[in-house]
Design a protein around this motif. Sequence first.
Motif, PDB file in Angstrom:
ATOM      1  N   PRO A  34       0.824  -1.210   0.000  1.00  0.00           N
ATOM      2  CA  PRO A  34       0.000   0.000   0.000  1.00  0.00           C
ATOM      3  C   PRO A  34       0.861   1.264   0.000  1.00  0.00           C
ATOM      4  O   PRO A  34       1.833   1.368   0.755  1.00  0.00           O
ATOM      5  N   PHE A  35       0.509   2.215  -0.861  1.00  0.00           N
ATOM      6  CA  PHE A  35       1.186   3.508  -0.954  1.00  0.00           C
ATOM      7  C   PHE A  35       0.226   4.614  -0.544  1.00  0.00           C
ATOM      8  O   PHE A  35      -0.969   4.538  -0.822  1.00  0.00           O
ATOM      9  N   ILE A  36       0.773   5.659   0.064  1.00  0.00           N
ATOM     10  CA  ILE A  36      -0.013   6.861   0.354  1.00  0.00           C
ATOM     11  C   ILE A  36       0.607   8.029  -0.395  1.00  0.00           C
ATOM     12  O   ILE A  36       1.816   8.269  -0.317  1.00  0.00           O
ATOM     13  N   LEU A  37      -0.232   8.726  -1.148  1.00  0.00           N
ATOM     14  CA  LEU A  37       0.178   9.919  -1.887  1.00  0.00           C
ATOM     15  C   LEU A  37      -0.493  11.135  -1.250  1.00  0.00           C
ATOM     16  O   LEU A  37      -1.685  11.372  -1.475  1.00  0.00           O
ATOM     17  N   PRO A  38       0.222  11.901  -0.419  1.00  0.00           N
ATOM     18  CA  PRO A  38      -0.379  13.112   0.168  1.00  0.00           C
ATOM     19  C   PRO A  38      -0.493  14.217  -0.885  1.00  0.00           C
ATOM     20  O   PRO A  38       0.386  14.371  -1.737  1.00  0.00           O
TER      21      PRO A  38
END
Length: 299
Positions: free
Chosen positions: A26-30
């Motif tokens: 899982p990746f988070i792109l702020p």
Amino acid sequence: IGLVRESLRERDRLLQLYPEFVKPLPFILPIFKGESALKMWCGMKLYDFLSGDSQLPKSKKLTVDEISQKLPWLKTDNILHGYLFYDAVMDDVEVLKQTARAAKRSGVEIREYEKVHTFSQEDDHVLIKTEYDILSARVIINATGAWSNQFFFRDKDIVTPSKGAHIVTKKLHTEYATVLRTSEDNRVFFTIPYYDTTIIGTTDTVYTGDLNNVEASAQDIDYIIKAINQFTKQYISMDDIEYTYAGLRPIAATDQPIGSAARDVTIRKLGRAFSLVGGKYTTHRAIAAKMFSMIKQYV
């Protein structure tokens, strides 16, 4: 778009073929204030569309509170919202072993640690001289990556090695990877969980040094530390680094700046000799298929 579509398709094949070695990540792109929220939304929707019927979940919008909960080390005072999306991480050594074993079962003879000195072309075959033997083949395929210039078209460079350096720390560790941008040059960099550590990188600079001795320089390390410290609540220093490493990308030679050069695979032909330049590990099966379609007329 074509490269991304192909990469996503091949990623799913690897997830299916090697589930013990290729795992969802899982990746988070702020999305920060000043960035185009609409542009980022369109990017995520395009990524979902190109993923097709992937087994991985589609992207999901996150609130600032949700981001803070998942990434407690990240400063959130300048964040509008973010997105959660999925990619994959693989054990590259094990995937290589599996590929080699499959090749061997198909009749491939594998010779490790046997240096190729020269090759010469005859009418309908190629003679390859190694340090131990002279071999005859219908075609020869050079897939030596950043070392290609030493083997193929020696009077003209066909590859520009690009160095990617990384630092590894036990700080910032969560189960989520992140995609961030440096304020210095607007380059994308990542934080990626790796066992009980976090990999942070990468750089993208032309490399002209010893191909057999590639290291993260003091300048590389300083660049990465400076980049990540723009986003962290916890200051990262040299003392927090467990180790560093660097590798080379075999970018096809071009007049464009290295950071904007295409990552697609390029196949150079010289008689019955072929050289693969560029491409991604993720798409190695698709690259092999392209290569076969070119050489089948000779075999």
